[in-house]
Design a protein around this motif. Structure first.
Motif, mmCIF file in Angstrom:
data_model
loop_
_atom_site.group_PDB
_atom_site.id
_atom_site.type_symbol
_atom_site.label_atom_id
_atom_site.label_comp_id
_atom_site.label_asym_id
_atom_site.label_seq_id
_atom_site.Cartn_x
_atom_site.Cartn_y
_atom_site.Cartn_z
ATOM 1 N N GLU A 16 8.187 9.232 3.023
ATOM 2 C CA GLU A 16 7.795 8.969 4.408
ATOM 3 C C GLU A 16 6.346 9.373 4.668
ATOM 4 N N THR A 17 5.876 10.375 3.974
ATOM 5 C CA THR A 17 4.496 10.857 4.154
ATOM 6 C C THR A 17 3.454 9.877 3.609
ATOM 7 N N ASP A 18 3.884 8.793 2.970
ATOM 8 C CA ASP A 18 2.955 7.789 2.438
ATOM 9 C C ASP A 18 2.521 6.764 3.485
ATOM 10 N N ILE A 19 3.106 6.802 4.655
ATOM 11 C CA ILE A 19 2.867 5.745 5.648
ATOM 12 C C ILE A 19 1.388 5.586 5.971
ATOM 13 N N ASP A 20 0.672 6.654 6.246
ATOM 14 C CA ASP A 20 -0.747 6.523 6.633
ATOM 15 C C ASP A 20 -1.590 5.919 5.514
ATOM 16 N N ASP A 21 -1.397 6.381 4.285
ATOM 17 C CA ASP A 21 -2.156 5.841 3.156
ATOM 18 C C ASP A 21 -1.778 4.385 2.886
ATOM 19 N N PHE A 22 -0.498 4.061 3.000
ATOM 20 C CA PHE A 22 -0.026 2.686 2.826
ATOM 21 C C PHE A 22 -0.674 1.778 3.866
ATOM 22 N N TYR A 23 -0.653 2.207 5.116
ATOM 23 C CA TYR A 23 -1.256 1.425 6.194
ATOM 24 C C TYR A 23 -2.754 1.238 5.957
ATOM 25 N N GLU A 24 -3.421 2.260 5.414
ATOM 26 C CA GLU A 24 -4.864 2.194 5.196
ATOM 27 C C GLU A 24 -5.264 0.974 4.364
ATOM 28 N N TYR A 25 -4.483 0.650 3.342
ATOM 29 C CA TYR A 25 -4.863 -0.524 2.540
ATOM 30 C C TYR A 25 -4.073 -1.778 2.874
ATOM 31 N N MET A 26 -2.867 -1.651 3.400
ATOM 32 C CA MET A 26 -2.095 -2.841 3.729
ATOM 33 C C MET A 26 -2.554 -3.491 5.047
ATOM 34 N N SER A 27 -3.380 -2.798 5.793
ATOM 35 C CA SER A 27 -3.925 -3.359 7.031
ATOM 36 C C SER A 27 -5.233 -4.106 6.785
ATOM 37 N N LEU A 28 -5.685 -4.156 5.548
ATOM 38 C CA LEU A 28 -6.965 -4.783 5.213
ATOM 39 C C LEU A 28 -6.791 -6.252 4.845
ATOM 40 N N GLU A 29 -7.730 -7.058 5.248
ATOM 41 C CA GLU A 29 -7.743 -8.467 4.866
ATOM 42 C C GLU A 29 -7.851 -8.612 3.352
ATOM 43 N N LYS A 64 -3.866 12.304 -8.790
ATOM 44 C CA LYS A 64 -3.493 13.685 -9.108
ATOM 45 C C LYS A 64 -4.417 14.683 -8.428
ATOM 46 N N GLU A 65 -5.695 14.354 -8.354
ATOM 47 C CA GLU A 65 -6.690 15.314 -7.880
ATOM 48 C C GLU A 65 -6.512 15.735 -6.431
ATOM 49 N N ASN A 66 -5.944 14.840 -5.594
ATOM 50 C CA ASN A 66 -5.851 15.200 -4.178
ATOM 51 C C ASN A 66 -4.567 14.730 -3.488
ATOM 52 N N GLY A 67 -3.673 14.070 -4.217
ATOM 53 C CA GLY A 67 -2.404 13.634 -3.632
ATOM 54 C C GLY A 67 -2.483 12.395 -2.767
ATOM 55 N N LYS A 68 -3.616 11.711 -2.752
ATOM 56 C CA LYS A 68 -3.761 10.509 -1.928
ATOM 57 C C LYS A 68 -3.106 9.315 -2.610
ATOM 58 N N MET A 69 -2.338 8.575 -1.835
ATOM 59 C CA MET A 69 -1.759 7.320 -2.319
ATOM 60 C C MET A 69 -2.848 6.253 -2.246
ATOM 61 N N ILE A 70 -3.109 5.599 -3.393
ATOM 62 C CA ILE A 70 -4.190 4.611 -3.445
ATOM 63 C C ILE A 70 -3.683 3.201 -3.698
ATOM 64 N N GLY A 71 -2.384 3.048 -3.896
ATOM 65 C CA GLY A 71 -1.831 1.733 -4.150
ATOM 66 C C GLY A 71 -0.366 1.812 -4.491
ATOM 67 N N ASP A 72 0.161 0.690 -4.913
ATOM 68 C CA ASP A 72 1.560 0.653 -5.331
ATOM 69 C C ASP A 72 1.750 -0.416 -6.383
ATOM 70 N N VAL A 73 2.770 -0.208 -7.207
ATOM 71 C CA VAL A 73 3.180 -1.193 -8.206
ATOM 72 C C VAL A 73 4.676 -1.425 -8.022
ATOM 73 N N ASN A 91 -5.771 -0.018 -2.708
ATOM 74 C CA ASN A 91 -6.764 0.198 -1.673
ATOM 75 C C ASN A 91 -8.141 -0.176 -2.228
ATOM 76 N N GLU A 92 -8.856 -1.048 -1.515
ATOM 77 C CA GLU A 92 -10.157 -1.506 -2.009
ATOM 78 C C GLU A 92 -11.165 -0.371 -2.206
ATOM 79 N N LYS A 93 -10.966 0.748 -1.543
ATOM 80 C CA LYS A 93 -11.866 1.892 -1.728
ATOM 81 C C LYS A 93 -11.781 2.453 -3.150
ATOM 82 N N PHE A 94 -10.731 2.079 -3.888
ATOM 83 C CA PHE A 94 -10.503 2.620 -5.225
ATOM 84 C C PHE A 94 -10.534 1.546 -6.306
#
Length: 176
Positions: A16-29, A64-73, A91-94
């Motif tokens: 559930e804690t992945d929602i913000d990171d998921f939204y960060e890249y899934m909200s992008l064109e 691993k370095e900071n626990g940020k979700m950057i994508g999904d497979v 996430n395009e930032k990565f």
């Protein structure tokens, strides 16, 4: 529960804690461009993450370095027994740092060595050059080219926009 580790990443079930990171890249064109959806709203992101939480084939990719979700497979059995399709969003930032390659190699290893996969395939639009390069880095071969085979979007009149796509695949015996 799935938990895989690479040098830089952790691949695990959604939380559930992945929602913000998921939204960060899934909200992008840039994420939605080659997918069958428009950029997601925050409410839609909550809905989709909650649907993914109990699934062992929808996997969050975490730094691993900071626990940020950057994508999904993800993967799913398709057609013949032992045949699986993989997909991914990052996430395009990565982008351009090798994270997608690293995560997909871990997923292929998991499918071939833990799930019992014999063949894995992926499809991508013929103009999605980043995805084409990724699939080729994974050792997958181009097996097919399909003309106007799928419509993921509609035009302003509501008519389907058909796209061309490539099919890539790899057999366990070829690499794993």
């Amino acid at each position: 529960m799935i938990k895989l580790q690479t040098d830089r990443l952790i691949l695990r079930n959604f939380l559930e804690t992945d929602i913000d990171d998921f939204y960060e890249y899934m909200s992008l064109e840039s994420t939605a461009k080659y997918e069958g959806f428009e950029p997601l709203s925050y409410e839609e992101s909550i809905y989709f993450v909650n649907r993914k939480i109990p699934l062992d084939n929808e996997i969050a990719v975490i730094l691993k370095e900071n626990g940020k979700m950057i994508g999904d497979v993800n993967f799913s059995e398709a057609g013949e027994k032992g045949t699986y399709e993989i997909g991914y969003d990052f996430n395009e930032k990565f982008w351009s740092r090798g994270y997608a390659t690293e995560a997909c190699i871990a997923m292929l290893n998991y499918i071939f060595n833990e799930v019992g996969g014999r063949r894995v395939f992926a499809q991508c639009n013929d103009d999605n050059f980043a995805s084409i390069r990724l699939l080729e880095r994974l050792g997958m071969r181009r097996e097919g080219y399909f003309i106007e085979d799928v419509s993921l979007k509609k035009d302003s009149n509501g008519d389907p926009i058909y796209v061309n796509s490539y099919l890539y695949a790899i057999l366990k015996k070829e690499r794993y």
